[in-house]
Design an enzyme around this catalytic site. Structure first.
Site, PDB file in Angstrom:
ATOM      1  N   GLU A 124       0.830  -1.217   0.000  1.00 27.98           N
ATOM      2  CA  GLU A 124       0.000   0.000   0.000  1.00 27.98           C
ATOM      3  C   GLU A 124       0.861   1.262   0.000  1.00 27.98           C
ATOM      4  OE1 GLU A 124      -3.063   0.227  -0.541  1.00 27.98           O
ATOM      5  OE2 GLU A 124      -4.007  -1.661   0.050  1.00 27.98           O
ATOM      6  N   ASP A 252      -4.511  -9.691  -8.621  1.00 26.05           N
ATOM      7  CA  ASP A 252      -4.758  -8.748  -9.726  1.00 26.05           C
ATOM      8  C   ASP A 252      -3.550  -7.993 -10.298  1.00 26.05           C
ATOM      9  OD1 ASP A 252      -4.653  -7.364  -7.301  1.00 26.05           O
ATOM     10  OD2 ASP A 252      -6.657  -6.511  -7.434  1.00 26.05           O
ATOM     11  N   GLU A 349     -19.066  -5.290  -4.890  1.00 23.37           N
ATOM     12  CA  GLU A 349     -17.682  -5.743  -4.709  1.00 23.37           C
ATOM     13  C   GLU A 349     -17.485  -7.109  -5.382  1.00 23.37           C
ATOM     14  OE1 GLU A 349     -15.261  -4.034  -3.614  1.00 23.37           O
ATOM     15  OE2 GLU A 349     -13.710  -5.332  -2.815  1.00 23.37           O
ATOM     16  N   GLU A 368     -11.576   0.732 -10.938  1.00 21.18           N
ATOM     17  CA  GLU A 368     -11.088  -0.143 -12.013  1.00 21.18           C
ATOM     18  C   GLU A 368     -11.926  -0.098 -13.286  1.00 21.18           C
ATOM     19  OE1 GLU A 368     -11.031  -0.846  -8.813  1.00 21.18           O
ATOM     20  OE2 GLU A 368      -9.004  -1.532  -8.349  1.00 21.18           O
ATOM     21  N   THR A 452      -0.546   1.157 -10.266  1.00 18.31           N
ATOM     22  CA  THR A 452      -1.875   0.617  -9.988  1.00 18.31           C
ATOM     23  C   THR A 452      -2.718   1.556  -9.136  1.00 18.31           C
ATOM     24  OG1 THR A 452      -3.031  -1.448  -9.445  1.00 18.31           O
ATOM     25  CG2 THR A 452      -1.324  -0.709  -7.900  1.00 18.31           C
TER      26      THR A 452
HETATM   27  C1  DMJ Z   1      -6.232   0.767  -5.211  1.00 15.27           C
HETATM   28  O1  DMJ Z   1      -5.503   0.989  -4.054  1.00 15.27           O
HETATM   29  C2  DMJ Z   1      -5.386   0.149  -6.282  1.00 15.27           C
HETATM   30  O2  DMJ Z   1      -6.002   0.337  -7.517  1.00 15.27           O
HETATM   31  C3  DMJ Z   1      -5.130  -1.312  -6.049  1.00 15.27           C
HETATM   32  O3  DMJ Z   1      -4.462  -1.911  -7.119  1.00 15.27           O
HETATM   33  C4  DMJ Z   1      -6.428  -2.044  -5.828  1.00 15.27           C
HETATM   34  N1  DMJ Z   1      -7.234  -1.417  -4.830  1.00 15.27           N
HETATM   35  C5  DMJ Z   1      -7.461  -0.011  -4.884  1.00 15.27           C
HETATM   36  C6  DMJ Z   1      -8.616   0.416  -5.745  1.00 15.27           C
HETATM   37  O4  DMJ Z   1      -9.669  -0.410  -5.813  1.00 15.27           O
END
Ligand code: DMJ
Length: 461
Positions: A124, A252, A349, A368, A452
């Site tokens: 994170e 993912d 979700e 996403e 991401t």
């Molecule tokens: C974000 O922190 C990032 O996109 C991560 O890859 C997945 N979760 C959240 C958004 O849903």
């Protein structure tokens, strides 16, 4: 006013030939469509500014805002990272919000200090903070952002010192003490874009070599029978602790970073690992039938289907398919995700695509599906995707907007509100919506690789 509808454009016709099933009508092109895009971009900017001002009024100096109760939320107490400002900073720059960006830059440069006795989650902090600092540096040229990123990178390096080279989940920023040997592909494999960029900018190869070694170690442990990975693995022993394979949370962004590692760094080995992994995913996790294209869960060793669930986190995969060159597959999967969204008015979700029911009914303001819409728009210039984006914006305003910002939903079937505005809402959801509608000169898609957390990294080295 949305302009009158016109016939499908050629790129969409091509996608139809590939099996795509569009269910939104395409808006007009030409001057009126450009005006409409400008209007939509301006709307997104207004919503961002509103949400940011409420964060400032009620939660300034904290990580996130609880917009219903009007209270702050911190990841650590006190905060180390100022999560919302750091995540939102490059969105402000892209939107041309100069005052907000200047105020945030001052806050971050004055307050951020990583010499803290705090155990933090490497994944994170890498995607939000390290990614945010690197793009802050690239947007502003301010060397103190790079110095902060370098300090943070060094403090997180001990995480990689496991027997396998795959990182522990947590590291103490002051002592380097690590914990969390039971990890997963996403947390192990979603570090190379940020650490790799740091390596290039600082000319310290260790920042590239450690996450690359972790990627190799993880890929080497894929099932020899299917090529799939499981959803949890022990980084001390290298043994899988769950054989369940899927494309969702916990796995993912491992796929995403293999493909993007080649795009950003020209690393052909990453590209090969990425394409091989996507081939295994398509062979064993795809359910392609009359109900559309979906991706479920399977046992990594046998390929046996174990669940038929998709969800909001999975919505990144069309974007990865676009980057991997499979736009037809991306379009079909996006259409499934869009159907899931419109069934409820906001996506859940998780969703069982066989029974067509929401399984986990919350919506976390996730980006996403919007991210993939933006990628597909860029790849096809099909106005269908602009119309999709407009639908997302309208539904977010209708269902998630509250007096003091935007909130998660506890239940998309009842639209019951929760009380949190995650930092990625400003970093990602509103950024991708804005970029979808804004003039393409706002950001040259081909010159950046989004991490991401939607921080657009540029190959400036
Ligand atoms: C974000 O922190 C990032 O996109 C991560 O890859 C997945 N979760 C959240 C958004 O849903």
């Amino acid at each position: 006013m949305i302009p009158s509808r016109i016939a499908l454009t050629l790129p969409l016709a091509a996608l139809l030939a590939l099996g795509a099933r569009p269910q939104v009508t395409a808006p007009a092109t030409g001057r009126s469509a450009l005006d409409e895009r400008d209007r939509l971009a301006a709307r997104v900017k207004v919503e961002f500014t509103m949400a940011w001002r409420h964060y400032q009024a009620r939660a300034a100096g904290h990580d996130e805002l609880n917009p219903v109760s009007g209270t702050p939320h911190d990841w650590t107490s006190p905060t180390v990272f100022y999560m919302t400002p750091i995540d939102a900073f490059d969105t402000m720059c892209l939107m041309g919000l100069k005052d907000e960006a200047a105020e945030t830059e001052t806050l971050l440069l004055n307050r951020l200090s990583f010499d803290r006795n705090a155990s933090v989650q490497v994944f994170e902090i890498t995607i939000r903070v390290l990614g945010g600092l690197l793009t802050a540096y690239q947007f502003t040229g301010e060397p103190r952002f790079l110095a902060l990123a370098t300090d943070l990178g060094h403090r997180m390096l001990p995480a990689f010192d496991s027997p396998t080279g795959m990182p522990y989940r947590f590291v103490n920023l002051r002592t380097g003490t690590t914990t969390g040997a039971d990890s997963n592909p996403a947390e192990i494999g979603t570090l190379i874009l940020e650490f790799g960029t740091l390596a290039k900018l600082t000319k310290e190869p260790v920042f590239y070599d450690k996450p690359k070694r972790a990627l190799r170690a993880l890929f080497a442990r894929r099932s020899p029978a299917t090529g799939l990975v499981g959803e949890s693995i022990n980084v001390d022993t290298g043994a899988w602790t769950s054989p369940t394979s899927h494309i969702g949370g916990g796995i993912d962004s491992y796929y995403e970073y293999l493909i993007k590692c080649e795009r950003l760094f020209g690393d052909a080995e990453c590209g090969r690992m990425g394409r091989e992994s996507l081939a295994a995913v398509n062979a064993h996790l795809a359910d392609d039938g009359p109900a559309g294209l979906w991706y479920g869960e399977a046992d990594m060793n046998t390929g046996r289907r174990t669940a038929t669930v998709y969800g909001s986190l999975q919505g990144y995969l069309p974007a990865v398919f676009v980057l991997a060159g499979d736009v037809g597959r991306a379009a079909r999967l996006q259409q499934s995700g869009f159907g899931m969204w419109t069934q409820f008015g906001v996506e859940p979700e998780t969703y069982n695509y066989q029974t067509k029911q929401a399984v986990e009914k919350g919506y976390q303001l996730r980006p996403e599906i919007v991210e993939s819409t933006y990628y597909l728009w860029h790849a096809t210039h099909d106005p269908t995707y602009l119309e999709m984006g407009r639908r997302f914006l309208d539904d977010l305003v209708a269902c998630c907007r509250v007096d003091a910002g935007y909130t998660v939903l506890e239940d998309v079937t009842t639209k019951t509100k929760g009380d949190r505005m995650p930092s990625f809402f400003l970093a990602e959801t509103l950024k991708y919506l804005y970029l979808l509608f804004a003039p393409e000169t706002t950001l040259d898609f081909d010159q950046v690789t989004f991490n991401t957390e939607a921080h657009p990294l540029r190959r400036t080295w």
